[in-house]
Design an enzyme around this catalytic site. Sequence first.
Site, PDB file in Angstrom:
ATOM      1  N   GLY A  99     -47.805  13.337 -61.868  1.00  0.00           N
ATOM      2  CA  GLY A  99     -47.724  12.846 -60.496  1.00  0.00           C
ATOM      3  C   GLY A  99     -47.284  11.400 -60.445  1.00  0.00           C
ATOM      4  O   GLY A  99     -47.021  10.762 -61.467  1.00  0.00           O
ATOM      5  N   LYS A 118     -42.221   1.306 -56.804  1.00  0.00           N
ATOM      6  CA  LYS A 118     -42.653   1.631 -58.164  1.00  0.00           C
ATOM      7  C   LYS A 118     -43.348   0.415 -58.759  1.00  0.00           C
ATOM      8  O   LYS A 118     -42.769  -0.674 -58.823  1.00  0.00           O
ATOM      9  CB  LYS A 118     -41.461   2.024 -59.030  1.00  0.00           C
ATOM     10  CG  LYS A 118     -41.847   2.394 -60.464  1.00  0.00           C
ATOM     11  CD  LYS A 118     -40.628   2.835 -61.266  1.00  0.00           C
ATOM     12  CE  LYS A 118     -40.982   3.173 -62.703  1.00  0.00           C
ATOM     13  NZ  LYS A 118     -39.798   3.585 -63.480  1.00  0.00           N
ATOM     14  N   GLY A 131     -51.101   1.730 -63.003  1.00  0.00           N
ATOM     15  CA  GLY A 131     -50.309   1.844 -61.780  1.00  0.00           C
ATOM     16  C   GLY A 131     -49.317   0.729 -61.570  1.00  0.00           C
ATOM     17  O   GLY A 131     -48.697   0.642 -60.509  1.00  0.00           O
ATOM     18  N   ARG A 181     -37.246   1.692 -54.719  1.00  0.00           N
ATOM     19  CA  ARG A 181     -36.253   2.719 -55.029  1.00  0.00           C
ATOM     20  C   ARG A 181     -35.920   3.527 -53.767  1.00  0.00           C
ATOM     21  O   ARG A 181     -36.772   3.739 -52.906  1.00  0.00           O
ATOM     22  CB  ARG A 181     -36.782   3.663 -56.110  1.00  0.00           C
ATOM     23  CG  ARG A 181     -37.356   2.944 -57.318  1.00  0.00           C
ATOM     24  CD  ARG A 181     -37.509   3.845 -58.509  1.00  0.00           C
ATOM     25  NE  ARG A 181     -38.536   4.867 -58.352  1.00  0.00           N
ATOM     26  CZ  ARG A 181     -38.919   5.669 -59.347  1.00  0.00           C
ATOM     27  NH1 ARG A 181     -38.363   5.553 -60.541  1.00  0.00           N
ATOM     28  NH2 ARG A 181     -39.866   6.576 -59.163  1.00  0.00           N
ATOM     29  N   ARG A 188     -38.845  16.582 -58.090  1.00  0.00           N
ATOM     30  CA  ARG A 188     -38.460  16.825 -59.488  1.00  0.00           C
ATOM     31  C   ARG A 188     -38.678  18.278 -59.865  1.00  0.00           C
ATOM     32  O   ARG A 188     -39.373  19.020 -59.166  1.00  0.00           O
ATOM     33  CB  ARG A 188     -39.330  15.946 -60.401  1.00  0.00           C
ATOM     34  CG  ARG A 188     -39.269  14.478 -60.056  1.00  0.00           C
ATOM     35  CD  ARG A 188     -40.663  13.843 -60.045  1.00  0.00           C
ATOM     36  NE  ARG A 188     -40.614  12.472 -59.541  1.00  0.00           N
ATOM     37  CZ  ARG A 188     -40.251  11.437 -60.265  1.00  0.00           C
ATOM     38  NH1 ARG A 188     -39.955  11.609 -61.537  1.00  0.00           N
ATOM     39  NH2 ARG A 188     -40.184  10.241 -59.748  1.00  0.00           N
ATOM     40  N   ASP A 261     -40.443  16.310 -65.682  1.00  0.00           N
ATOM     41  CA  ASP A 261     -40.910  15.543 -64.525  1.00  0.00           C
ATOM     42  C   ASP A 261     -39.989  14.361 -64.222  1.00  0.00           C
ATOM     43  O   ASP A 261     -40.185  13.672 -63.213  1.00  0.00           O
ATOM     44  CB  ASP A 261     -42.343  15.062 -64.735  1.00  0.00           C
ATOM     45  CG  ASP A 261     -42.504  14.213 -65.985  1.00  0.00           C
ATOM     46  OD1 ASP A 261     -42.348  14.770 -67.090  1.00  0.00           O
ATOM     47  OD2 ASP A 261     -42.766  13.004 -65.876  1.00  0.00           O
TER      48      ASP A 261
END
Length: 494
Positions: A99, A118, A131, A181, A188, A261
């Site tokens: 995830g 991101k 993270g 992004r 995906r 992924d």
Amino acid sequence: MNPHADCPPAPPLDLTDDCGGFASLGPAFFTHLNPTPLPQPYWVGTSGGVADLLGLDAAWLASDEALRVFTGNACPPGSRPLASVYSGHQFGVWAGQLGDGRAILLGETTGGLEVQLKGSGRTPYSRMGDGRAVLRSSIREFLCSEAMHALGIPSSRALCVTGSPAPVHREETETAAVVTRVAQSFIRFGHFEHFAARDMEKELRTLADYVIDRYYPACRTAPQPGGNAYAALLQAVSERTATMVAQWQAVGFCHGVMNTDNMSILGLTIDYGPFQFLDAFVPGHVCNHSDTQGRYAYNRQPNVAYWNLFCLAQALLPLIGDQELAQAALVSYKTVFSTEFMARMRAKLGLVQEGAGDADLIDGILLLLAKNGVDYTIFWRRLSQAVAHNDFEPVRDLFADPAGWDRWELSYSALLALMNKELSADLMLKTNPKFVLRNHLGEQAIRAAKLGDFSELRTLQRLLERPFDEHPGHDAWADFPPDWASSIEISCSS
């Protein structure tokens, strides 16, 4: 009198809150949460091209408000941030639930583009991670996203990078950064694998229907394998993926971590981590220091993409309902890859007409490049200039085995003589870039950025945004890599 006096200023990033996007799929697909703020944010770099794509006002993009939004310290209008869940195969092994461990989707623009941060903090899918992203990896992704777009290769885009002095621990302690992004979708292969593995056929169908209706509507109406829209989806994704990987191979791009992924359902290049553009042409080159088995070597990428598509086929099988139909939907991958790769290699050689001997000529030069360890990008650019100026000596100088080159060049020149050389040279100069994001160029920009100097990043960004132009005075950025470049190690944390 000001003719624009009654015109409102261009809005900041304004995200739609209607129910037609990814958030409409329901809570099984994501978790709503806000990004985690970072202290003392600062600008690292922005892309004017992506700002224009999003309709952002330049003055707002330079504002403190924008800085807060794109660092995750504030939410723009219409945003209900979320992190999505997916699963996947990593290095060929089923990894289970994964995830968005460090990515948070801010939302979707009215133009249908998803905007994602991101490095914006922990999510329920971070597993043991923090993270966060570091300045080093964020600069690499920012530059490469825009470089790939300029090369004409399907890719997610990057609007900006912001930094913070907050410490992040990787192999060493580094500072935090966030890259914004942009893509039509970040769905995906792993999203489909997630629900298939859990026998959640309702959610699997919901996802597939969403992707078909939103991005592949022809799968409902065009002639399909067995009249099956889900098989048609698999075939369409296979063909887009084949085209993308053919473009990677032609330009000498190594993705480095082609896990399922990390494979886009839209055939986009996503998740820039341990990527590399080849220096010397070494077909078995492994750019990812974490890839100890060489699974994602440059010359294995086409077969790995097919393997990943087979995993997608397995995930879609409950919807397709027929194993033979699913297998048939994959057949065109190899045909499309071969056709697209050959077309791009012909263009690199300036072969404006298709000929019976093209495959032998292409195989011959790739074998010579590998045998002599010739720099891939420099070879193709010098060859383009050689055809333009009818002087092959600078190309010959690249080969430790000039006799082998002489034999190949004789065959090539004979074939080229049958064509319009001006057209050939023009095609080659528009196909073979002078500038690519070599590891050492990125490293130089990163080292300067860590000291607060972003001028090298801006220069490199400008060159990569127009990679086929000559850019007089910047030949050093298109030269051979320095000796120290071979010692750069790029891993899955990069």
